[in-house]
Motif scaffolding. Structure first.
Motif, PDB file in Angstrom:
ATOM      1  N   SER A  30       0.850  -1.182   0.000  1.00 44.59           N
ATOM      2  CA  SER A  30       0.000   0.000   0.000  1.00 44.59           C
ATOM      3  C   SER A  30       0.892   1.240   0.000  1.00 44.59           C
ATOM      4  N   ILE A  31       0.906   1.923  -1.130  1.00 44.06           N
ATOM      5  CA  ILE A  31       1.770   3.086  -1.321  1.00 44.06           C
ATOM      6  C   ILE A  31       0.877   4.310  -1.528  1.00 44.06           C
ATOM      7  N   PRO A  32       1.209   5.457  -0.926  1.00 38.96           N
ATOM      8  CA  PRO A  32       0.416   6.663  -1.179  1.00 38.96           C
ATOM      9  C   PRO A  32       0.390   7.012  -2.679  1.00 38.96           C
ATOM     10  N   ARG A  33      -0.731   7.518  -3.136  1.00 37.96           N
ATOM     11  CA  ARG A  33      -0.899   7.831  -4.565  1.00 37.96           C
ATOM     12  C   ARG A  33       0.102   8.860  -5.072  1.00 37.96           C
ATOM     13  N   ALA A  34       0.642   9.669  -4.187  1.00 37.41           N
ATOM     14  CA  ALA A  34       1.597  10.699  -4.607  1.00 37.41           C
ATOM     15  C   ALA A  34       2.834  10.085  -5.267  1.00 37.41           C
ATOM     16  N   TYR A  35       3.162   8.851  -4.911  1.00 35.48           N
ATOM     17  CA  TYR A  35       4.332   8.188  -5.471  1.00 35.48           C
ATOM     18  C   TYR A  35       4.033   7.462  -6.780  1.00 35.48           C
ATOM     19  N   GLY A  36       2.784   7.355  -7.124  1.00 34.11           N
ATOM     20  CA  GLY A  36       2.419   6.648  -8.352  1.00 34.11           C
ATOM     21  C   GLY A  36       2.851   5.191  -8.264  1.00 34.11           C
ATOM     22  N   ASN A  37       3.347   4.670  -9.368  1.00 35.66           N
ATOM     23  CA  ASN A  37       3.814   3.279  -9.365  1.00 35.66           C
ATOM     24  C   ASN A  37       5.336   3.190  -9.278  1.00 35.66           C
ATOM     25  N   HIS A  38       5.983   4.273  -8.859  1.00 36.96           N
ATOM     26  CA  HIS A  38       7.450   4.283  -8.811  1.00 36.96           C
ATOM     27  C   HIS A  38       8.013   3.288  -7.800  1.00 36.96           C
ATOM     28  N   THR A  39       7.337   3.098  -6.691  1.00 33.70           N
ATOM     29  CA  THR A  39       7.863   2.174  -5.682  1.00 33.70           C
ATOM     30  C   THR A  39       7.884   0.744  -6.209  1.00 33.70           C
ATOM     31  N   GLN A  40       6.782   0.305  -6.799  1.00 34.60           N
ATOM     32  CA  GLN A  40       6.743  -1.049  -7.348  1.00 34.60           C
ATOM     33  C   GLN A  40       7.728  -1.196  -8.508  1.00 34.60           C
ATOM     34  N   ALA A  41       7.857  -0.172  -9.338  1.00 38.52           N
ATOM     35  CA  ALA A  41       8.797  -0.234 -10.463  1.00 38.52           C
ATOM     36  C   ALA A  41      10.233  -0.320  -9.956  1.00 38.52           C
ATOM     37  N   ALA A  42      10.547   0.443  -8.925  1.00 41.86           N
ATOM     38  CA  ALA A  42      11.903   0.396  -8.367  1.00 41.86           C
ATOM     39  C   ALA A  42      12.198  -0.976  -7.762  1.00 41.86           C
ATOM     40  N   VAL A  43      11.210  -1.555  -7.101  1.00 43.72           N
ATOM     41  CA  VAL A  43      11.390  -2.897  -6.533  1.00 43.72           C
ATOM     42  C   VAL A  43      11.627  -3.910  -7.649  1.00 43.72           C
ATOM     43  N   TYR A  44      10.875  -3.801  -8.722  1.00 49.13           N
ATOM     44  CA  TYR A  44      11.032  -4.765  -9.810  1.00 49.13           C
ATOM     45  C   TYR A  44      12.359  -4.562 -10.544  1.00 49.13           C
ATOM     46  N   ALA A  45      12.828  -3.314 -10.660  1.00 51.08           N
ATOM     47  CA  ALA A  45      14.162  -3.073 -11.222  1.00 51.08           C
ATOM     48  C   ALA A  45      15.221  -3.730 -10.343  1.00 51.08           C
ATOM     49  N   GLY A  46      15.031  -3.642  -9.031  1.00 48.41           N
ATOM     50  CA  GLY A  46      15.943  -4.319  -8.108  1.00 48.41           C
ATOM     51  C   GLY A  46      15.879  -5.824  -8.247  1.00 48.41           C
ATOM     52  N   ALA A  47      14.693  -6.345  -8.515  1.00 51.00           N
ATOM     53  CA  ALA A  47      14.558  -7.788  -8.728  1.00 51.00           C
ATOM     54  C   ALA A  47      15.322  -8.216  -9.970  1.00 51.00           C
ATOM     55  N   PHE A  63      27.251  -5.840  -3.649  1.00 51.80           N
ATOM     56  CA  PHE A  63      25.797  -5.900  -3.637  1.00 51.80           C
ATOM     57  C   PHE A  63      25.200  -4.550  -3.231  1.00 51.80           C
ATOM     58  N   ALA A  64      25.767  -3.931  -2.198  1.00 50.82           N
ATOM     59  CA  ALA A  64      25.290  -2.628  -1.731  1.00 50.82           C
ATOM     60  C   ALA A  64      25.521  -1.549  -2.781  1.00 50.82           C
ATOM     61  N   ILE A  65      26.646  -1.609  -3.461  1.00 52.00           N
ATOM     62  CA  ILE A  65      26.944  -0.624  -4.511  1.00 52.00           C
ATOM     63  C   ILE A  65      25.963  -0.773  -5.666  1.00 52.00           C
ATOM     64  N   VAL A  66      25.634  -2.004  -6.047  1.00 50.20           N
ATOM     65  CA  VAL A  66      24.642  -2.225  -7.101  1.00 50.20           C
ATOM     66  C   VAL A  66      23.301  -1.635  -6.682  1.00 50.20           C
ATOM     67  N   CYS A  67      22.924  -1.813  -5.440  1.00 49.48           N
ATOM     68  CA  CYS A  67      21.655  -1.252  -4.942  1.00 49.48           C
ATOM     69  C   CYS A  67      21.652   0.268  -5.035  1.00 49.48           C
ATOM     70  N   VAL A  68      22.734   0.893  -4.601  1.00 46.46           N
ATOM     71  CA  VAL A  68      22.818   2.357  -4.640  1.00 46.46           C
ATOM     72  C   VAL A  68      22.814   2.856  -6.081  1.00 46.46           C
ATOM     73  N   LEU A  69      23.604   2.227  -6.943  1.00 42.02           N
ATOM     74  CA  LEU A  69      23.634   2.643  -8.350  1.00 42.02           C
ATOM     75  C   LEU A  69      22.286   2.437  -9.023  1.00 42.02           C
ATOM     76  N   GLY A  70      21.632   1.324  -8.744  1.00 46.58           N
ATOM     77  CA  GLY A  70      20.312   1.073  -9.320  1.00 46.58           C
ATOM     78  C   GLY A  70      19.311   2.135  -8.899  1.00 46.58           C
ATOM     79  N   ALA A  71      19.327   2.495  -7.617  1.00 49.19           N
ATOM     80  CA  ALA A  71      18.425   3.545  -7.125  1.00 49.19           C
ATOM     81  C   ALA A  71      18.755   4.886  -7.777  1.00 49.19           C
ATOM     82  N   LEU A  72      20.036   5.177  -7.922  1.00 47.40           N
ATOM     83  CA  LEU A  72      20.457   6.422  -8.562  1.00 47.40           C
ATOM     84  C   LEU A  72      20.031   6.458 -10.027  1.00 47.40           C
TER      85      LEU A  72
END
Length: 106
Positions: A30-47, A63-72
Protein backbone atom coordinates in the motif's frame (compact mmCIF):
# COMPACT_ATOMS: atom_id res chain seq x y z
CA UNK A 1 17.17 -6.74 -5.10
CA UNK A 2 18.06 -8.37 -1.83
CA UNK A 3 14.96 -10.53 -1.74
CA UNK A 4 15.44 -11.88 -5.25
CA UNK A 5 19.14 -12.56 -4.68
CA UNK A 6 18.51 -14.31 -1.35
CA UNK A 7 15.67 -16.40 -2.74
CA UNK A 8 17.85 -17.51 -5.64
CA UNK A 9 21.16 -18.02 -3.85
CA UNK A 10 20.07 -19.36 -0.48
CA UNK A 11 16.59 -20.81 -1.02
CA UNK A 12 17.63 -22.40 -4.34
CA UNK A 13 14.61 -21.08 -6.22
CA UNK A 14 15.01 -20.52 -9.95
CA UNK A 15 16.04 -16.94 -10.69
CA UNK A 16 12.93 -16.12 -12.75
CA UNK A 17 10.63 -17.45 -10.04
CA UNK A 18 12.52 -15.43 -7.44
CA UNK A 19 12.09 -12.21 -9.44
CA UNK A 20 8.43 -12.99 -10.08
CA UNK A 21 7.76 -13.56 -6.37
CA UNK A 22 9.41 -10.28 -5.44
CA UNK A 23 7.43 -8.38 -8.07
CA UNK A 24 4.22 -10.12 -7.03
CA UNK A 25 4.78 -9.26 -3.36
CA UNK A 26 5.55 -5.62 -4.21
CA UNK A 27 2.29 -5.33 -6.11
CA UNK A 28 0.38 -5.68 -2.84
CA UNK A 29 2.19 -2.92 -0.96
CA UNK A 30 0.00 0.00 0.00
CA UNK A 31 1.77 3.09 -1.32
CA UNK A 32 0.42 6.66 -1.18
CA UNK A 33 -0.90 7.83 -4.56
CA UNK A 34 1.60 10.70 -4.61
CA UNK A 35 4.33 8.19 -5.47
CA UNK A 36 2.42 6.65 -8.35
CA UNK A 37 3.81 3.28 -9.37
CA UNK A 38 7.45 4.28 -8.81
CA UNK A 39 7.86 2.17 -5.68
CA UNK A 40 6.74 -1.05 -7.35
CA UNK A 41 8.80 -0.23 -10.46
CA UNK A 42 11.90 0.40 -8.37
CA UNK A 43 11.39 -2.90 -6.53
CA UNK A 44 11.03 -4.76 -9.81
CA UNK A 45 14.16 -3.07 -11.22
CA UNK A 46 15.94 -4.32 -8.11
CA UNK A 47 14.56 -7.79 -8.73
CA UNK A 48 16.06 -7.70 -12.21
CA UNK A 49 19.43 -6.71 -10.72
CA UNK A 50 19.07 -9.47 -8.14
CA UNK A 51 18.83 -12.00 -10.96
CA UNK A 52 22.57 -11.65 -11.65
CA UNK A 53 24.87 -14.57 -11.05
CA UNK A 54 26.83 -14.82 -7.82
CA UNK A 55 29.97 -15.01 -9.95
CA UNK A 56 29.39 -11.35 -10.88
CA UNK A 57 28.28 -10.00 -7.52
CA UNK A 58 29.82 -12.12 -4.79
CA UNK A 59 30.37 -9.73 -1.87
CA UNK A 60 27.92 -7.73 0.20
CA UNK A 61 29.90 -4.56 -0.58
CA UNK A 62 29.41 -5.04 -4.32
CA UNK A 63 25.80 -5.90 -3.64
CA UNK A 64 25.29 -2.63 -1.73
CA UNK A 65 26.94 -0.62 -4.51
CA UNK A 66 24.64 -2.23 -7.10
CA UNK A 67 21.66 -1.25 -4.94
CA UNK A 68 22.82 2.36 -4.64
CA UNK A 69 23.63 2.64 -8.35
CA UNK A 70 20.31 1.07 -9.32
CA UNK A 71 18.42 3.54 -7.13
CA UNK A 72 20.46 6.42 -8.56
CA UNK A 73 19.90 5.32 -12.17
CA UNK A 74 16.19 4.83 -11.53
CA UNK A 75 15.88 8.27 -9.96
CA UNK A 76 17.81 9.95 -12.77
CA UNK A 77 15.75 8.28 -15.51
CA UNK A 78 12.41 8.42 -13.71
CA UNK A 79 10.95 11.02 -16.07
CA UNK A 80 12.76 9.72 -19.14
CA UNK A 81 11.89 6.81 -21.40
CA UNK A 82 8.21 6.80 -20.39
CA UNK A 83 6.35 4.06 -22.23
CA UNK A 84 9.51 2.50 -23.62
CA UNK A 85 9.86 -1.17 -22.75
CA UNK A 86 12.96 -2.51 -21.08
CA UNK A 87 13.78 0.52 -18.93
CA UNK A 88 13.83 -1.43 -15.66
CA UNK A 89 16.00 -4.18 -17.12
CA UNK A 90 18.34 -1.60 -18.62
CA UNK A 91 18.67 0.10 -15.24
CA UNK A 92 19.51 -3.24 -13.61
CA UNK A 93 22.01 -4.05 -16.36
CA UNK A 94 23.69 -0.64 -16.02
CA UNK A 95 23.99 -0.97 -12.24
CA UNK A 96 25.41 -4.50 -12.29
CA UNK A 97 27.55 -3.82 -15.36
CA UNK A 98 29.06 -0.71 -13.77
CA UNK A 99 30.12 -2.60 -10.67
CA UNK A 100 31.55 -5.51 -12.65
CA UNK A 101 33.41 -3.16 -15.02
CA UNK A 102 34.97 -1.12 -12.20
CA UNK A 103 35.87 -4.27 -10.26
CA UNK A 104 37.57 -5.81 -13.29
CA UNK A 105 39.45 -2.61 -14.12
CA UNK A 106 40.78 -2.35 -10.57
Amino acid sequence: MTSCYVLHQFAALPVVLSAALVGFAASFWSIPRAYGNHTQAAVYAGAFAGMCSSSFISTWQAFAIVCVLGALFYTLTRSMFEGIGGRLGAIAFAAVGSVVLVRDLL
